[in-house]
Design a protein around this motif. Structure first.
Motif, PDB file in Angstrom:
ATOM      1  N   LEU A  44       0.625  -1.187  -0.158  1.00  0.00           N
ATOM      2  CA  LEU A  44      -0.128  -0.157  -0.167  1.00  0.00           C
ATOM      3  C   LEU A  44       0.988   1.313  -0.032  1.00  0.00           C
ATOM      4  CD1 LEU A  44      -2.290  -2.157   0.562  1.00  0.00           C
ATOM      5  CD2 LEU A  44      -3.316  -0.489   1.861  1.00  0.00           C
ATOM      6  N   TYR A  45       2.072   1.060   0.524  1.00  0.00           N
ATOM      7  CA  TYR A  45       2.684   2.363   0.666  1.00  0.00           C
ATOM      8  C   TYR A  45       3.726   2.711  -0.775  1.00  0.00           C
ATOM      9  CZ  TYR A  45       6.011   5.738   2.397  1.00  0.00           C
ATOM     10  OH  TYR A  45       6.924   7.293   2.565  1.00  0.00           O
ATOM     11  N   GLU A  46       3.910   1.496  -1.206  1.00  0.00           N
ATOM     12  CA  GLU A  46       4.978   1.495  -2.440  1.00  0.00           C
ATOM     13  C   GLU A  46       4.110   1.647  -3.729  1.00  0.00           C
ATOM     14  OE1 GLU A  46       8.256  -0.992  -2.150  1.00  0.00           O
ATOM     15  OE2 GLU A  46       9.300   0.186  -0.494  1.00  0.00           O
ATOM     16  N   ARG A  47       3.039   0.695  -3.425  1.00  0.00           N
ATOM     17  CA  ARG A  47       2.338   0.775  -4.848  1.00  0.00           C
ATOM     18  C   ARG A  47       0.580   0.946  -4.566  1.00  0.00           C
ATOM     19  NH1 ARG A  47       6.240  -3.020  -4.506  1.00  0.00           N
ATOM     20  NH2 ARG A  47       5.144  -4.531  -3.010  1.00  0.00           N
ATOM     21  N   PRO A  48       0.310   2.198  -3.930  1.00  0.00           N
ATOM     22  CA  PRO A  48      -0.877   2.532  -3.997  1.00  0.00           C
ATOM     23  C   PRO A  48      -1.790   2.452  -5.295  1.00  0.00           C
ATOM     24  CG  PRO A  48       0.402   4.544  -3.819  1.00  0.00           C
ATOM     25  CD  PRO A  48       1.471   3.215  -4.046  1.00  0.00           C
ATOM     26  N   ARG A  49      -2.891   1.965  -5.132  1.00  0.00           N
ATOM     27  CA  ARG A  49      -3.764   2.067  -6.623  1.00  0.00           C
ATOM     28  C   ARG A  49      -4.654   3.200  -6.954  1.00  0.00           C
ATOM     29  NH1 ARG A  49      -5.953  -4.136  -5.555  1.00  0.00           N
ATOM     30  NH2 ARG A  49      -3.857  -5.196  -5.697  1.00  0.00           N
ATOM     31  N   THR A  50      -4.811   4.120  -5.899  1.00  0.00           N
ATOM     32  CA  THR A  50      -5.840   4.963  -5.915  1.00  0.00           C
ATOM     33  C   THR A  50      -5.185   6.378  -5.151  1.00  0.00           C
ATOM     34  OG1 THR A  50      -7.139   4.728  -3.934  1.00  0.00           O
ATOM     35  CG2 THR A  50      -8.001   3.452  -5.932  1.00  0.00           C
ATOM     36  N   ALA A  65      -6.811   9.502 -16.601  1.00  0.00           N
ATOM     37  CA  ALA A  65      -7.338   9.243 -15.762  1.00  0.00           C
ATOM     38  C   ALA A  65      -6.229   8.674 -14.400  1.00  0.00           C
ATOM     39  CB  ALA A  65      -8.268   8.008 -15.794  1.00  0.00           C
ATOM     40  N   TYR A  66      -5.121   9.112 -14.632  1.00  0.00           N
ATOM     41  CA  TYR A  66      -4.097   8.544 -13.795  1.00  0.00           C
ATOM     42  C   TYR A  66      -3.305   9.754 -13.278  1.00  0.00           C
ATOM     43  CZ  TYR A  66      -5.479   3.710 -14.122  1.00  0.00           C
ATOM     44  OH  TYR A  66      -5.992   2.618 -14.314  1.00  0.00           O
ATOM     45  N   GLU A  67      -2.632   9.710 -12.015  1.00  0.00           N
ATOM     46  CA  GLU A  67      -1.584  10.398 -11.571  1.00  0.00           C
ATOM     47  C   GLU A  67      -0.406   9.929 -11.338  1.00  0.00           C
ATOM     48  OE1 GLU A  67      -3.592  14.057  -9.463  1.00  0.00           O
ATOM     49  OE2 GLU A  67      -4.292  12.124  -8.596  1.00  0.00           O
ATOM     50  N   LEU A  68       0.809  10.292 -11.220  1.00  0.00           N
ATOM     51  CA  LEU A  68       1.992   9.733 -10.472  1.00  0.00           C
ATOM     52  C   LEU A  68       2.417   9.962  -9.226  1.00  0.00           C
ATOM     53  CD1 LEU A  68       4.779   7.824 -11.314  1.00  0.00           C
ATOM     54  CD2 LEU A  68       5.784   9.930 -11.736  1.00  0.00           C
ATOM     55  N   CYS A  69       2.262   8.925  -8.378  1.00  0.00           N
ATOM     56  CA  CYS A  69       2.439   9.213  -6.907  1.00  0.00           C
ATOM     57  C   CYS A  69       4.038   8.991  -6.641  1.00  0.00           C
ATOM     58  CB  CYS A  69       1.796   8.175  -5.876  1.00  0.00           C
ATOM     59  SG  CYS A  69       2.299   8.293  -4.191  1.00  0.00           S
ATOM     60  N   LEU A  70       4.524  10.198  -6.028  1.00  0.00           N
ATOM     61  CA  LEU A  70       6.152  10.060  -5.576  1.00  0.00           C
ATOM     62  C   LEU A  70       5.986  10.294  -4.158  1.00  0.00           C
ATOM     63  CD1 LEU A  70       7.737  12.238  -8.501  1.00  0.00           C
ATOM     64  CD2 LEU A  70       7.546   9.673  -8.270  1.00  0.00           C
ATOM     65  N   GLY A  88       8.258   5.236  -8.320  1.00  0.00           N
ATOM     66  CA  GLY A  88       6.879   5.896  -8.340  1.00  0.00           C
ATOM     67  C   GLY A  88       5.982   4.963  -8.781  1.00  0.00           C
ATOM     68  N   ALA A  89       4.418   5.212  -8.524  1.00  0.00           N
ATOM     69  CA  ALA A  89       3.553   4.421  -8.613  1.00  0.00           C
ATOM     70  C   ALA A  89       2.501   5.284  -9.510  1.00  0.00           C
ATOM     71  CB  ALA A  89       2.913   3.800  -7.437  1.00  0.00           C
ATOM     72  N   TRP A  90       1.643   4.583 -10.411  1.00  0.00           N
ATOM     73  CA  TRP A  90       0.679   5.429 -10.892  1.00  0.00           C
ATOM     74  C   TRP A  90      -0.806   4.841 -10.267  1.00  0.00           C
ATOM     75  CZ3 TRP A  90       1.413   8.767 -14.385  1.00  0.00           C
ATOM     76  CH2 TRP A  90       2.663   8.664 -15.315  1.00  0.00           C
ATOM     77  N   VAL A  91      -1.585   6.018  -9.740  1.00  0.00           N
ATOM     78  CA  VAL A  91      -2.696   5.821  -9.189  1.00  0.00           C
ATOM     79  C   VAL A  91      -3.736   6.542  -9.895  1.00  0.00           C
ATOM     80  CG1 VAL A  91      -1.569   5.933  -6.759  1.00  0.00           C
ATOM     81  CG2 VAL A  91      -2.526   8.066  -7.854  1.00  0.00           C
ATOM     82  N   SER A  92      -5.081   5.982  -9.832  1.00  0.00           N
ATOM     83  CA  SER A  92      -6.280   6.344 -10.560  1.00  0.00           C
ATOM     84  C   SER A  92      -6.554   7.610  -9.718  1.00  0.00           C
ATOM     85  CB  SER A  92      -7.424   5.354 -10.323  1.00  0.00           C
ATOM     86  OG  SER A  92      -7.576   4.992  -8.809  1.00  0.00           O
ATOM     87  N   ALA A  93      -6.683   8.640 -10.561  1.00  0.00           N
ATOM     88  CA  ALA A  93      -7.141  10.089  -9.835  1.00  0.00           C
ATOM     89  C   ALA A  93      -8.447  10.174  -9.354  1.00  0.00           C
ATOM     90  CB  ALA A  93      -6.900  10.968 -11.024  1.00  0.00           C
TER      91      ALA A  93
END
Length: 333
Positions: free
Chosen positions: A220-226, A262-267, A328-333
């Motif tokens: 959940l920390y490194e690979r959040p989906r949303t 529909a996605y953002e990059l989470c860093l 980073g991880a791509w998450v749905s916006a």
């Protein structure tokens, strides 16, 4: 799977509290139900305990459907935020209470109470009353009482939220140690992400009656989906695809799993690589020294990013820097 929650739904006065919640937990798992107040996590725990009925769905424990089973027949240990100890009974008598209800022999009860007092680190305090114990000690008594009847499942409802931060940190370690030593599957409700990250084998992240993501703390920390999980589980820089395309093109080699818009990059802040460069187009706006690390605000191309780096770094306020990212991880916006 030891515990299976299957499409649980619950509404109060037309307000949906749980909306088809499903997840599984393996034997010996420590599961944290994590989410903001009002997301449904305590209602879910109470349904598992048999204290609240579900409108639909099922609860399975060790292969048995216990959905309609009364709470008194479920053999579950509960620890509440308020401890709920009997003030006129000693710590030992509080722990013994559930065994008296089951009519266990007196000698067995005395032996088990001594065992549990030692297990929770209160070996010499059995004769004290709750009013003579600290908050942390009372919580240990409540934990021992929940374990007294050898439950099939341990349920903890925000058990540490009333304690001061230092004591809370110590009790996290103690509860996890006890849980591991007994090998008892456990579900804990919390809104504290540090508790969930440090204690759980599995986190069930909830929002508005639904499950956003289930996985290990690292998942959940490194690979959040949303976006919700990215924000709730830790500090996050969330960058739109257009910005990433312009200044972090390498990440677009790893395409989002769907429509880019529909996605953002989470860093995460610690994933930013910040290096001093007089010609750099980013600027350090502010730095807070936290001992082992420094936390900084970086102005970069019209955006403000949160970064962290080792505390021995000499980067300071107003310094020009370059910024890159190691993951980073791509998450749905």
């Amino acid at each position: 799977m030891h515990l299976r929650i299957d499409k649980l739904a619950k509404a109060w006065n037309g307000h949906v509290v749980l909306d088809g919640v499903s997840f599984t937990a393996a034997e010996n798992d420590f599961v944290c139900l994590l989410g903001p107040s009002g997301c449904g996590k305590t209602t879910l725990l109470r349904i598992v305990a048999g204290l609240t009925s579900a409108d639909s769905g099922q609860v399975w424990l060790d292969g048995r459907d216990i959905t309609a089973l009364p709470a008194s027949d479920r053999r579950m240990g509960l620890v509440f935020q308020s401890y709920s100890l009997f003030p006129d009974r000693t710590a030992a008598a509080n722990i013994a209470y559930p065994m008296h209800l089951r009519r266990r022999p007196a000698a067995d009860i005395a032996h088990r109470v001594d065992e549990l007092l030692r297990l929770v680190g209160l070996g010499e305090l059995g004769a004290r009353y709750p009013g003579e114990l600290s908050g942390g000690q009372q919580q240990r008594v409540a934990l021992a009482r929940a374990l007294a009847a050898e439950p099939e499942l341990l349920l903890l409802d925000e058990p540490l939220s009333a304690l001061d931060p230092a004591l809370r940190t110590q009790l996290r370690l103690d509860i996890r140690k006890v849980q591991r030593s007994l090998g008892i599957p456990t579900i804990m409700v919390t809104h504290d992400r540090d508790e969930a990250l440090s204690m759980a084998d599995t986190i069930v992240c909830m929002n508005q009656g639904r499950i956003e993501q289930v996985g290990s703390p690292r998942d959940l920390y490194e690979r959040p989906r949303t976006r919700f999980v990215a924000d709730f589980i830790g500090r996050a820089n969330l960058l739109p695809t257009g910005f990433v395309r312009e200044v972090l093109a390498g990440f677009l080699e790893r395409r989002p799993p769907g429509n880019e818009a529909a996605y953002e990059l989470c860093l995460r802040p610690e994933d930013l690589i910040v290096t001093a460069d007089p010609r750099g187009e980013a600027v350090v706006e502010d730095v807070t020294f936290l001992g082992n690390c420094a936390r900084a605000s970086i102005a970069w191309r019209g955006r403000r990013l949160l970064a962290e780096w080792p505390g021995h770094s000499t980067l300071g306020r107003g310094e020009a820097v370059n910024v890159d990212a190691r993951r980073g991880a791509w998450v749905s916006a």
